[in-house]
Each structure stands twice: as C-alpha cells, then as structure tokens.
Design an enzyme around this catalytic site. Structure first.
Site, short mmCIF file in Angstrom:
data_model
loop_
_atom_site.label_atom_id
_atom_site.label_comp_id
_atom_site.label_asym_id
_atom_site.label_seq_id
_atom_site.Cartn_x
_atom_site.Cartn_y
_atom_site.Cartn_z
N ASP A 18 8.58 3.81 -5.70
CA ASP A 18 10.03 3.64 -5.48
C ASP A 18 10.42 2.15 -5.48
O ASP A 18 11.52 1.79 -5.07
CB ASP A 18 10.52 4.34 -4.21
CG ASP A 18 9.88 3.81 -2.94
OD1 ASP A 18 8.80 3.19 -3.02
OD2 ASP A 18 10.47 4.01 -1.86
N SER B 266 7.61 7.56 -2.45
CA SER B 266 7.06 6.22 -2.60
C SER B 266 5.72 6.19 -3.35
O SER B 266 5.65 6.60 -4.49
CB SER B 266 6.96 5.60 -1.21
OG SER B 266 6.51 4.29 -1.25
N ARG C 290 -6.33 4.10 12.55
CA ARG C 290 -5.05 4.67 12.99
C ARG C 290 -4.71 5.87 12.11
O ARG C 290 -5.15 5.93 10.95
CB ARG C 290 -3.91 3.62 12.94
CG ARG C 290 -3.73 3.00 11.57
CD ARG C 290 -2.51 2.08 11.54
NE ARG C 290 -1.28 2.82 11.39
CZ ARG C 290 -0.81 3.28 10.23
NH1 ARG C 290 -1.47 3.09 9.10
NH2 ARG C 290 0.32 3.94 10.17
N THR D 87 2.02 8.75 6.62
CA THR D 87 2.54 9.29 5.36
C THR D 87 1.58 10.27 4.69
O THR D 87 1.98 10.99 3.79
CB THR D 87 2.83 8.15 4.35
OG1 THR D 87 1.61 7.45 4.11
CG2 THR D 87 3.89 7.19 4.82
N GLU E 195 4.11 -6.50 4.67
CA GLU E 195 2.89 -5.76 4.91
C GLU E 195 1.89 -6.23 3.85
O GLU E 195 2.28 -6.66 2.76
CB GLU E 195 3.13 -4.26 4.76
CG GLU E 195 4.08 -3.73 5.81
CD GLU E 195 4.15 -2.21 5.83
OE1 GLU E 195 3.91 -1.64 6.89
OE2 GLU E 195 4.44 -1.60 4.78
C1 LIG Z 1 -2.00 0.80 5.24
C2 LIG Z 1 -0.71 0.97 4.54
O1 LIG Z 1 -0.51 0.36 3.50
N1 LIG Z 1 0.17 1.82 5.10
C3 LIG Z 1 1.47 2.10 4.50
C4 LIG Z 1 1.79 3.58 4.52
O2 LIG Z 1 1.87 3.97 5.86
P1 LIG Z 1 0.76 4.84 6.62
O3 LIG Z 1 1.42 5.16 7.94
O4 LIG Z 1 -0.40 3.95 6.73
O5 LIG Z 1 0.46 6.03 5.74
O6 LIG Z 1 3.07 3.79 3.92
C5 LIG Z 1 4.15 3.15 4.60
C6 LIG Z 1 5.43 3.52 3.89
O7 LIG Z 1 5.46 3.09 2.57
C7 LIG Z 1 3.91 1.65 4.65
O8 LIG Z 1 4.94 1.06 5.40
C8 LIG Z 1 2.55 1.35 5.26
O9 LIG Z 1 2.26 0.00 5.24
MG LIG Z 2 7.50 2.47 -1.49
#
Ligand SMILES: CC(=O)N[C@H]1[C@@H](OP(=O)(O)O)O[C@H](CO)[C@@H](O)[C@@H]1O
Ligand SMILES: [Mg+2]
Length: 549
Positions: free
Chosen positions: A285, A68, A498, A502, A377
């Site tokens: 992606d 992604s 938090r 990812t 989101e």
């Molecule tokens: C703050 C932020 O944008 N976090 C993103 C990011 O997750 P994190 O768990 O924050 O790394 O990647 C995810 C997958 O693409 C998406 O769902 C999410 O919103």
């Molecule tokens: Mg993506």
C-alpha cells in the site's frame, strides 16, 4: 435527519452477515485477515467511521482497505482520524466490540456507541474511502460505503490509492485545503512541485546519478509511480519493476517487506542491472520504502528505515544549524532498529532518540513531542512531523536564509500525515542529490549489525506479553530469563520476541556481531519460543537456510 437503526440491522443481516465465529483483534494497524471473512467487518467500519465523523463535529474520517505487506488473499482496514493520524487508541476498543458482536446484537451495540459518546446522529458526517489493488478490495469498499449510507452519512470514494494518499486527502479536506487539494492531482502537484524546486535544475551532483529502479510490489505503489513519472518531466529517471498490471501477485517475492526480511533483492530483478545501482522497494500500500543495491562482488546491501531516518535526521540538523534557529529535534525508533543505527544517532549525530512499541501510531505520537520529530520503523515506514512553532520559525527565517528556504520546501515534500513511500523516496533522492552521494557514500556512515527475523507459529500468540517497548517478555514465565541466558553467549547480542499484530505468528528478532552468531541466536531464541509458548508446525530449520523464514 432521522436515523433508523433498524436499517443498519436489516442491511447487516441481509447483505453483510457475520461469518466468522473467531474473535477478531484490532492489530498493529487495524483489522486484517482472510478477505472472505471481512465483509461484515468492513460494513461495520463504515458505520463506525460515520459515527466517529459525527463525534468529531463532522470532520472527515478516512477508511483505507488494504492488507499492506500481507499476501494477496488477505485484506484489512485502517481508519484515519481527522488530523491524518491512525484511529485514536480509545476507539480501538469500540471498533473491536463493534466487529465482534453478533448480527442480532448489532443494533443495540450501535445505539450504545451513540449513547456512550453522546453523538448527535442528526448532524452531518463525511467519510473518505480508498483501496489497494487486491481483487477483493472493490467488494469490500462497497461494504464500507454501505455502512456509511446505512447511517445516512456522506461517502466519497477515491478508488485505488495508496494509504498515504488517503491520509493526505483527509487532512487536505479537514484543513480546508491549507494542506493541499484533496484530489489525486492535488497530491501529485504538491509533491512534484516541491521536489522540482529542491532540484533546482541540478539533476546530477558529485557521485549522485539521476536514475533508480523502483520495485512496486505489484501493488498500488507501482501504478502511482507511473503517474508520477508522467508528470515529472524527467527530473528523476525511474524504472518501475513489479508493476502488477496483468502479471504478478501483490508482495509475492518482491516489495519492501520481502527485501527487508529476506535480505535479498526481489526475485524478478532484471539481470543486467549494474553494480551499485540505487534500487527501492515499496510495500503493497506504499507506506513503506527501503533502498538496496548489489556491489561488484554480487553482494546484496540493504539501506532500511534506520538508514533513511539517520540520513534525514542528519540533514535536517545541518539545515537547522545553518539557519541558526533553535528547535527541539528528536528521532523515534522501535526495538527493531539496528543497534548500530541507535549508537550512530546518539554518539555521532547527538540526536535525542526514543524507543516505542511497534506500529506507526506509537511512533507518530511520540514524534509530535518534538519541534521536528523524525520517526521510522526499521522496515521503512515513517515520516517527519513539524510543530506549528517549527513551521512559523522556519517560514520567518526563510525570508533571509537559503537553508531555511530549503527546509520550507522539504516540509512541502514530506507527507506529514503518515509514512509515505513515494514522498520518503523523493526526500531521500533530494538529500543524496544535495550531498552529491551515491549508495556507497550513504552506507559508509555506519556499519549495520547483522540481524535476522524469524516467524514462529504457536497455538495462541497472545500467550506472549511484553513490556519496555516490547524489549522484555513478561509472559510466559521464564521465557525472558532463558532468552537472556542465550543472548549473553553472543558478542553484541540482542534479541526479543513479540506477537505480531498483523499475522498469526510470534516474531523473533536477533542481532549480533557476526552473521553466523546472529543466525544461531535467532534460531536458539526461536526454539525457546517453540518450547515455552506452545509452538506448533514444523520444527525450526537450523541456520544457513532460509527455509524457516
Ligand atoms: C517487524 C515489523 O516490521 N512489523 C510490522 C508489522 O507489524 P507486526 O505487528 O509486527 O505484524 O506491520 C505493521 C503494519 O504495517 C508495521 O507497523 C510493523 O512494523
Ligand atoms: Mg504498508
């Protein structure tokens, strides 16, 4: 058909030995990490997808190879369930155990999954596989396919596709084509047909102009947009930048995540773009999209997922009201949603709104509770889901009312299976066109609170635990109390922390009444994380510098 689990074991040991000793976590959207450690993970996910397909009575399961918005050296895998949703939560634990056992334990672990879930391994199974355009994706795709073949499953390879395209193929196949044809051409046809019917020959209207600049993040979203352009007969004039063909690394200095987090246009933005030109950025992606523009003073303005959600929600509500049908509408956000957007939804739109933890899987499930569930989101990842009741009611009223006819076409334009940057963009274009709006009209509906995100490196990000849709930090002890004390100093201040699911970082979010306050608040909370959650790496840079992002 008989399955010899020895085959699985031999394949794994010979071709896809496990090279990483570290425990691999199932993240916000599946497994993700440096591509060189993922071969064994991919093989095992091929095995798991085949088992899941048999468990679900032979329905198609999807496997998407992508990291992604992550940088180019990373890759990852997302699993798609039969209705186009992300893999069911209870199987995330099964997946985690399967990727973490040693090569020697693999045979036994596969046998355990079969036994625990009562899977009939003699039945047929089908797995669809797609990948993004990272250079290591083809190698990893082969690993997934070999995992499927090891269990004598059927595999269909779609090659380079966006994540939402793969979700669409899975649902199209599982609904016996009621949702559309499970082919690339079927996908383009469905979206373009609905988009062109909704334009109904009126390409410009009021302040709305028919051209946009599209930042493809050097990813698959660029290639697919070029395919859309070929087929769209000029109904939308799209200039694609960051095409990623020959030059440019995926997501580097461009794309939806860069634009959202850095709050600036992609670095490669052409110089001669006129002020107020509508621009969009998608991620690597193409499941996220954000809009932006620069005003006549050269100032950057972002129209993110919250803006898109409010635009769509408001428009759908107008159509439902005009159609005189009674449906339960709702909007789902995460803690990253701008406070001003939430106020606008509650006070102006009078829409029920709920907050869930980060990750589309959470938003999607919550949205299913409504007849029309809009979820986004803040980063631009989202879609709209319609209940069977909503679809049937709308179809019936569409026989007599124009507004309901429009709703029916919108349902076709929307990729309900998951957030889809291109489908979402076509939807926003449709709404702006119908309203006769340009970006200035759109952005004037409410004023975003200044906001900022920081990434803080710590020794082990799992020391941070949260509750209340991630808005409250319960561990390490004392951190939330100190955050509260800092937040209290700032007008309209809000901040939370938090662990990312990812990336190996802790994310800090802050918003406040002014930009200066926001930067200071983020900085202060970042320092608290460093102090109380085992910060490593260089000290945070003081505000008014982007070096610490
Ligand atoms: C703050 C932020 O944008 N976090 C993103 C990011 O997750 P994190 O768990 O924050 O790394 O990647 C995810 C997958 O693409 C998406 O769902 C999410 O919103
Ligand atoms: Mg993506």
């Amino acid at each position: 058909m008989s399955i010899n689990l020895r085959t699985v074991y031999a394949f794994a040991r010979e071709m896809y030995p496990k090279t990483s000793k570290e425990t691999i976590q199932y993240g916000t959207a599946g497994f993700r990490g440096k591509a060189e450690f993922l071969d064994s993970v991919m093989f095992r996910m091929g095995v798991l997808a085949t088992l899941r397909s048999r468990y679900r009575g032979g329905s198609v399961i999807g496997v998407m190879i992508t990291a992604s918005h992550n940088p180019e050296p990373d890759n990852g895998v997302k699993l798609v369930d039969p209705k186009g949703e992300m893999l069911e939560a209870s199987w995330e634990a099964i997946a985690t155990d399967l990727v973490n056992v040693s090569d020697q334990e693999l045979e036994q672990q596969v046998a355990k999954i079969i036994k625990d879930n009562n899977i009939d391994v003699t039945t047929s199974s089908q797995v669809f596989v797609g990948m993004d355009n990272r250079y290591h994706s083809p190698r990893l795709l082969k690993a997934v396919a070999d995992g499927v073949i090891a269990l004598k499953g059927n595999v269909k390879e779609y090659g380079i596709v966006t994540t939402p395209m793969l979700h669409y193929f899975v649902v199209a196949a599982n609904t016996k084509e009621a949702y559309g044809k499970p082919t690339e051409e079927g996908y383009y046809d469905k979206l373009i047909k609905a988009f062109e019917l909704l334009r109904n020959g009126r390409l410009e209207n009021g302040n709305y102009r028919n051209s946009i600049i599209y930042d493809g993040a050097n990813g698959v979203g660029a290639r697919k947009m070029l395919q859309f352009i070929k087929r769209m007969k000029g109904t939308l004039n799209v200039t694609v930048i960051n095409q990623g063909i020959g030059v440019g690394k995926i997501n580097e200095d461009c794309g939806a995540d860069y634009v959202k987090v850095q709050q600036s246009p992609p670095k490669s933005m052409p110089e001669d773009v006129k002020p107020y030109t509508r621009c969009v950025s998608v991620d690597g992606d193409a499941d996220r999209v954000v809009y932006f523009f620069t005003d006549d003073k050269g100032e950057f303005h972002l129209l993110d997922g919250d803006r898109i959600a409010t635009l769509i929600a408001g428009y759908l509500m107008e159509l439902v009201t005009q159609s005189e049908i009674s449906l339960r509408l709702g909007l789902v956000q995460t803690a990253y949603a701008n406070g001003a957007s939430t106020d606008y939804i509650v006070d102006q739109l009078k829409f029920p709104v709920s907050c869930v933890p980060t990750g589309v899987k959470h938003l999607h499930h919550k949205a299913l509770e409504y007849d029309i569930g809009v979820y986004f989101e803040a980063n631009g990842h989202g879609t709209i889901v319609f209940s069977d009741n909503a679809k049937a009611t709308i179809a019936q009223v569409a026989q007599t009312k124009e507004s309901a006819k429009t709703l029916l076409l919108l349902i076709d334009l929307i990729n309900e299976t998951v957030g889809d940057a291109i489908s979402d963009m076509l939807l926003v274009e449709t709404i702006l066109n119908h309203k006769g709006w340009d970006v200035q009209d759109w952005i004037s509906s409410y004023n975003d609170l200044p906001n900022r995100q920081l990434k803080v490196k710590v020794q082990d990000r799992n020391v941070i635990e949260t509750t209340d849709a991630e808005r409250v930090c319960v561990k390490p002890e004392g951190l939330q109390t100190e955050i509260n004390q800092v937040v209290a100093k700032y007008k309209r201040g809000r901040s939370f922390v938090r662990p990312s699911g990812t990336e190996d970082v802790v994310r800090v979010y802050a918003e406040a009444a002014t930009k200066e306050d926001t930067d200071n608040l983020a900085y202060e909370v970042g320092l608290l994380v460093q102090k109380l959650a085992g910060g490593v790496g260089p000290p945070l840079t003081k505000p008014n510098s982007s070096a610490h992002l």
